[in-house]
Design a protein around this motif. Structure first.
Motif, PDB file in Angstrom:
ATOM      1  N   GLN A  64     -24.086   6.977 -22.856  1.00  0.00           N
ATOM      2  CA  GLN A  64     -25.196   7.304 -23.749  1.00  0.00           C
ATOM      3  C   GLN A  64     -25.117   6.412 -24.983  1.00  0.00           C
ATOM      4  OE1 GLN A  64     -26.137  11.603 -24.249  1.00  0.00           O
ATOM      5  NE2 GLN A  64     -24.262  11.975 -23.085  1.00  0.00           N
ATOM      6  N   LEU A  65     -26.188   5.678 -25.252  1.00  0.00           N
ATOM      7  CA  LEU A  65     -26.254   4.771 -26.397  1.00  0.00           C
ATOM      8  C   LEU A  65     -27.435   5.172 -27.275  1.00  0.00           C
ATOM      9  CD1 LEU A  65     -25.704   1.343 -24.566  1.00  0.00           C
ATOM     10  CD2 LEU A  65     -23.979   2.872 -25.532  1.00  0.00           C
ATOM     11  N   SER A  66     -27.163   5.444 -28.558  1.00  0.00           N
ATOM     12  CA  SER A  66     -28.242   5.819 -29.471  1.00  0.00           C
ATOM     13  C   SER A  66     -28.343   4.884 -30.666  1.00  0.00           C
ATOM     14  CB  SER A  66     -28.057   7.265 -29.954  1.00  0.00           C
ATOM     15  OG  SER A  66     -26.788   7.457 -30.534  1.00  0.00           O
ATOM     16  N   GLY A  67     -27.451   3.896 -30.774  1.00  0.00           N
ATOM     17  CA  GLY A  67     -27.627   2.857 -31.781  1.00  0.00           C
ATOM     18  C   GLY A  67     -28.667   1.851 -31.301  1.00  0.00           C
ATOM     19  N   VAL A  68     -29.295   1.146 -32.240  1.00  0.00           N
ATOM     20  CA  VAL A  68     -30.348   0.197 -31.877  1.00  0.00           C
ATOM     21  C   VAL A  68     -29.747  -0.987 -31.135  1.00  0.00           C
ATOM     22  CG1 VAL A  68     -32.085  -1.388 -32.784  1.00  0.00           C
ATOM     23  CG2 VAL A  68     -31.842   0.893 -33.768  1.00  0.00           C
ATOM     24  N   GLY A  92     -33.741   5.871 -28.886  1.00  0.00           N
ATOM     25  CA  GLY A  92     -34.112   5.075 -30.051  1.00  0.00           C
ATOM     26  C   GLY A  92     -35.091   3.976 -29.678  1.00  0.00           C
ATOM     27  N   ASN A  93     -35.538   3.256 -30.696  1.00  0.00           N
ATOM     28  CA  ASN A  93     -36.491   2.166 -30.515  1.00  0.00           C
ATOM     29  C   ASN A  93     -35.733   0.848 -30.465  1.00  0.00           C
ATOM     30  OD1 ASN A  93     -38.639   3.994 -30.583  1.00  0.00           O
ATOM     31  ND2 ASN A  93     -38.708   3.939 -32.818  1.00  0.00           N
ATOM     32  N   HIS A  94     -35.555   0.328 -29.273  1.00  0.00           N
ATOM     33  CA  HIS A  94     -34.723  -0.857 -29.053  1.00  0.00           C
ATOM     34  C   HIS A  94     -35.596  -2.105 -29.059  1.00  0.00           C
ATOM     35  CE1 HIS A  94     -31.472   1.888 -28.224  1.00  0.00           C
ATOM     36  NE2 HIS A  94     -32.244   2.522 -27.367  1.00  0.00           N
ATOM     37  N   THR A  95     -35.104  -3.149 -29.710  1.00  0.00           N
ATOM     38  CA  THR A  95     -35.921  -4.332 -29.952  1.00  0.00           C
ATOM     39  C   THR A  95     -35.457  -5.560 -29.192  1.00  0.00           C
ATOM     40  OG1 THR A  95     -34.601  -4.907 -31.916  1.00  0.00           O
ATOM     41  CG2 THR A  95     -36.517  -3.487 -32.261  1.00  0.00           C
ATOM     42  N   GLY A 129     -37.609   6.793 -26.262  1.00  0.00           N
ATOM     43  CA  GLY A 129     -37.893   5.893 -27.370  1.00  0.00           C
ATOM     44  C   GLY A 129     -38.729   4.735 -26.888  1.00  0.00           C
ATOM     45  N   ALA A 130     -38.266   3.499 -27.186  1.00  0.00           N
ATOM     46  CA  ALA A 130     -39.064   2.319 -26.888  1.00  0.00           C
ATOM     47  C   ALA A 130     -38.187   1.165 -26.448  1.00  0.00           C
ATOM     48  CB  ALA A 130     -39.886   1.917 -28.112  1.00  0.00           C
ATOM     49  N   LEU A 131     -38.750   0.304 -25.596  1.00  0.00           N
ATOM     50  CA  LEU A 131     -38.123  -0.942 -25.175  1.00  0.00           C
ATOM     51  C   LEU A 131     -39.113  -2.069 -25.416  1.00  0.00           C
ATOM     52  CD1 LEU A 131     -36.506   0.137 -21.768  1.00  0.00           C
ATOM     53  CD2 LEU A 131     -35.369  -0.068 -23.983  1.00  0.00           C
ATOM     54  N   ALA A 132     -38.611  -3.196 -25.935  1.00  0.00           N
ATOM     55  CA  ALA A 132     -39.499  -4.292 -26.303  1.00  0.00           C
ATOM     56  C   ALA A 132     -39.733  -5.271 -25.165  1.00  0.00           C
ATOM     57  CB  ALA A 132     -38.935  -5.042 -27.507  1.00  0.00           C
ATOM     58  N   GLY A 133     -38.806  -5.387 -24.226  1.00  0.00           N
ATOM     59  CA  GLY A 133     -38.914  -6.377 -23.173  1.00  0.00           C
ATOM     60  C   GLY A 133     -39.440  -5.799 -21.878  1.00  0.00           C
ATOM     61  N   PRO A 134     -39.655  -6.657 -20.874  1.00  0.00           N
ATOM     62  CA  PRO A 134     -40.119  -6.174 -19.572  1.00  0.00           C
ATOM     63  C   PRO A 134     -39.062  -5.319 -18.879  1.00  0.00           C
ATOM     64  CG  PRO A 134     -39.601  -8.519 -19.488  1.00  0.00           C
ATOM     65  CD  PRO A 134     -39.518  -8.117 -20.921  1.00  0.00           C
ATOM     66  N   VAL A 135     -39.524  -4.406 -18.020  1.00  0.00           N
ATOM     67  CA  VAL A 135     -38.640  -3.471 -17.329  1.00  0.00           C
ATOM     68  C   VAL A 135     -38.911  -3.573 -15.831  1.00  0.00           C
ATOM     69  CG1 VAL A 135     -37.988  -1.053 -17.029  1.00  0.00           C
ATOM     70  CG2 VAL A 135     -38.595  -1.911 -19.305  1.00  0.00           C
ATOM     71  N   ALA A 136     -37.821  -3.635 -15.041  1.00  0.00           N
ATOM     72  CA  ALA A 136     -37.944  -3.664 -13.580  1.00  0.00           C
ATOM     73  C   ALA A 136     -36.999  -2.624 -12.998  1.00  0.00           C
ATOM     74  CB  ALA A 136     -37.613  -5.052 -13.037  1.00  0.00           C
ATOM     75  N   THR A 170     -42.557  10.534 -24.519  1.00  0.00           N
ATOM     76  CA  THR A 170     -43.357   9.324 -24.374  1.00  0.00           C
ATOM     77  C   THR A 170     -42.443   8.110 -24.471  1.00  0.00           C
ATOM     78  OG1 THR A 170     -45.359  10.318 -25.278  1.00  0.00           O
ATOM     79  CG2 THR A 170     -45.203   7.931 -25.364  1.00  0.00           C
ATOM     80  N   LEU A 171     -42.414   7.327 -23.415  1.00  0.00           N
ATOM     81  CA  LEU A 171     -41.664   6.073 -23.380  1.00  0.00           C
ATOM     82  C   LEU A 171     -42.639   4.946 -23.697  1.00  0.00           C
ATOM     83  CD1 LEU A 171     -39.413   4.076 -22.698  1.00  0.00           C
ATOM     84  CD2 LEU A 171     -39.910   4.445 -20.276  1.00  0.00           C
ATOM     85  N   THR A 172     -42.322   4.209 -24.762  1.00  0.00           N
ATOM     86  CA  THR A 172     -43.196   3.124 -25.202  1.00  0.00           C
ATOM     87  C   THR A 172     -42.617   1.791 -24.768  1.00  0.00           C
ATOM     88  OG1 THR A 172     -43.915   4.421 -27.122  1.00  0.00           O
ATOM     89  CG2 THR A 172     -44.308   2.045 -27.179  1.00  0.00           C
ATOM     90  N   LEU A 173     -43.388   1.053 -23.996  1.00  0.00           N
ATOM     91  CA  LEU A 173     -43.011  -0.297 -23.585  1.00  0.00           C
ATOM     92  C   LEU A 173     -43.970  -1.293 -24.218  1.00  0.00           C
ATOM     93  CD1 LEU A 173     -42.273   0.310 -19.782  1.00  0.00           C
ATOM     94  CD2 LEU A 173     -40.699   0.473 -21.719  1.00  0.00           C
TER      95      LEU A 173
END
Length: 487
Positions: free
Chosen positions: A245-249, A268-271, A287-294, A309-312
């Motif tokens: 489990q990772l909760s740091g950015v 968290g909102n990962h960039t 949270g959120a992911l900034a890059g593409p997901v496969a 809500t997962l924000t991509l």
């Protein structure tokens, strides 16, 4: 000097040249390495070391240790950079290092010391007896401490390391930055995970993940920020059968690959800009992911625990399993959502679970928000509905919604054009209810009551409602009529 050396107190090596350890060293004491200038002790298996206390590299005076294939030191602890202002460096190209207490890189103040693991194994084998990152509490067994009062840098480019945990910036905020660089090899952590000093409140640290594998031999957590550098490619997070489990950015230009059958939970909102690839097990993101997901075949993506809500920000490619939850409470309808997607490539299995009140006609759930959709799910596993209702999924890959609708009236299966092959007649068709039994009846006289028709074949409709039977053509039959009934 020949023969074994027994150390029950302290043995100093003070050399200005590079030299190979040729004496076996054993005992309950300490070994201190002082190699000012270009000096270094080299362990290459010519002799072995097994001591109960500390191997200190840089004690009062600079020290350097090189560990090569064949070496197998067994020590209580390794301290790199001991006594204020004294630096030490260790380069491990091979061999197998066993530490039965703990390891400290950058121990005393006013020094920057380093450990480079390029090959072999580093085994920190003990278990802590208390909190591993509390101020004014002694360092605990089983832990790699990077920077305590001084500054430590641990870099891994190869080999395999194992520890109960890693603690950076151990006792207090230091002038320089304590750093863990993973650029290759495998580092497996246990329950203590990745922490910083003062119960994770110290901040003068860097965790750079640019290749290699960060794994788990038991479940662990971390609240620390990490940078995915991409230095030697994307980092692999291998849960094995456990949970990380990772909760740091998570930031940086690199990406990550999830392997192992266990769970990787990101909060968290990962960039970080690189790809997130789920190759095995489950990735849960709240949270959120900034890059593409496969999501690859056999792997699973979940948008958090509960209704999340997962924000991509880029594409989502689905070839594995996507698990979503919907809920009804009175007139309020809620669901997990995945939003912000550029193009959603649909494939694999969409599995939806329902909680709360019974669903009714007209209940609609908006699961996806994407600029564009491509493809279709290979299978849908949707909640069971009361009799007379069905799921309308016609807009799932249009606007991301599913809706409860009135069940369509049943339609009978339909024969396709019959095909003759030699003395056989092939009857096939579509429109059956998947998995249901059916019977093929035949008669020479169309006017006969149905109960007098002869059963000539039976079977189950396929997953797509299709059916097919091969029947012999008898010479004495001038005409023959067929009907399919279910059940």
């Amino acid at each position: 000097m020949a023969g074994d050396i027994i150390v029950n107190s302290t043995l100093y090596f003070w050399r200005t040249d590079k030299f190979v350890l040729t004496n076996n060293i054993r005992g309950a004491g300490n070994v201190y390495i002082r190699t000012p200038g270009e000096g270094a002790m080299i362990m290459d298996g010519s002799a072995q070391m097994e001591i109960g206390q500390s191997l200190e590299v840089g004690r009062d005076i600079y020290g350097r240790l090189i560990i090569q294939n064949g070496a197998r030191p067994v020590v209580g602890r390794i301290n790199v950079g001991n006594i204020s202002g004294t630096t030490g460096d260790v380069v491990q190209d091979g061999g197998d290092v066993f530490i039965t207490l703990e390891m400290r890189v950058g121990h005393w103040p006013n020094n920057t010391s380093s450990y480079l693991l390029g090959g072999g194994t580093l085994n920190i084998t003990n278990v802590p007896a208390g909190v591993v990152n509390q101020n004014a509490v002694a360092e605990q067994n089983g832990i790699l401490y990077i920077g305590i009062d001084g500054t430590g840098i641990f870099t891994q480019t190869g080999g395999v390391a194992i520890a109960h945990g890693i603690v950076l910036d151990g006792r207090g905020e230091t002038a320089d930055t304590d750093t863990f660089n993973l650029e290759g090899g495998i580092f497996r952590l246990g329950p203590s995970g990745l922490k910083s000093g003062n119960l994770d409140n110290n901040t003068t640290y860097l965790i750079n993940l640019g290749g290699g594998t960060l794994g788990a031999w038991q479940s662990w957590t971390s609240v620390l920020a990490m940078t995915l550098t991409g230095t030697n490619g994307d980092v692999t997070l291998d849960t094995d059968v456990h949970t990380i489990q990772l909760s740091g950015v998570l930031s940086g230009p690199g990406g990550l690959r999830k392997t192992g059958s266990g769970l990787l939970a990101l909060r968290g909102n990962h960039t970080y800009a690189g790809r997130t690839v789920v190759s095995a097990g489950t990735l849960r993101v709240e949270g959120a992911l900034a890059g593409p997901v496969a999501v690859e075949e056999g792997a699973t993506l979940e948008p958090g625990t509960g209704l999340v809500t997962l924000t991509l920000a880029q594409d989502l490619a689905l070839a594995g399993n996507l698990v979503m939850e919907i809920n009804k409470a009175g007139l309020v309808l809620r669901s997990d959502r995945i939003v912000g997607v550029a193009t959603q490539y649909c494939g694999g299995t969409l599995q939806v679970t329902a909680t709360g009140d019974a669903l009714a006609e007209g209940d609609a759930f908006d699961l996806f928000d994407a600029v564009a959709f491509a493809g279709s799910f290979a299978s849908l596993e949707l909640p069971l509905l009361p009799e007379g209702l069905r799921w309308d999924t016609s807009r799932l890959t249009v606007d991301g919604t599913i809706q409860v609708a009135r069940a369509l009236p049943p339609t009978p299966p339909v024969f396709a054009a019959p095909v003759r092959e030699g003395n056989n007649l092939i009857l096939s068709g579509t429109g059956g209810r998947p998995g249901d039994l059916y019977r093929v009846l035949a008669a020479d006289n169309l006017a006969l009551p149905l109960v007098e028709w002869e059963e000539v074949a039976s079977g189950r409709f396929g997953l797509d409602g299709s059916f097919a039977q091969t029947l012999p053509i008898l010479a004495e039959q001038r005409q023959r009529y067929f009907i399919i009934v279910s059940p």
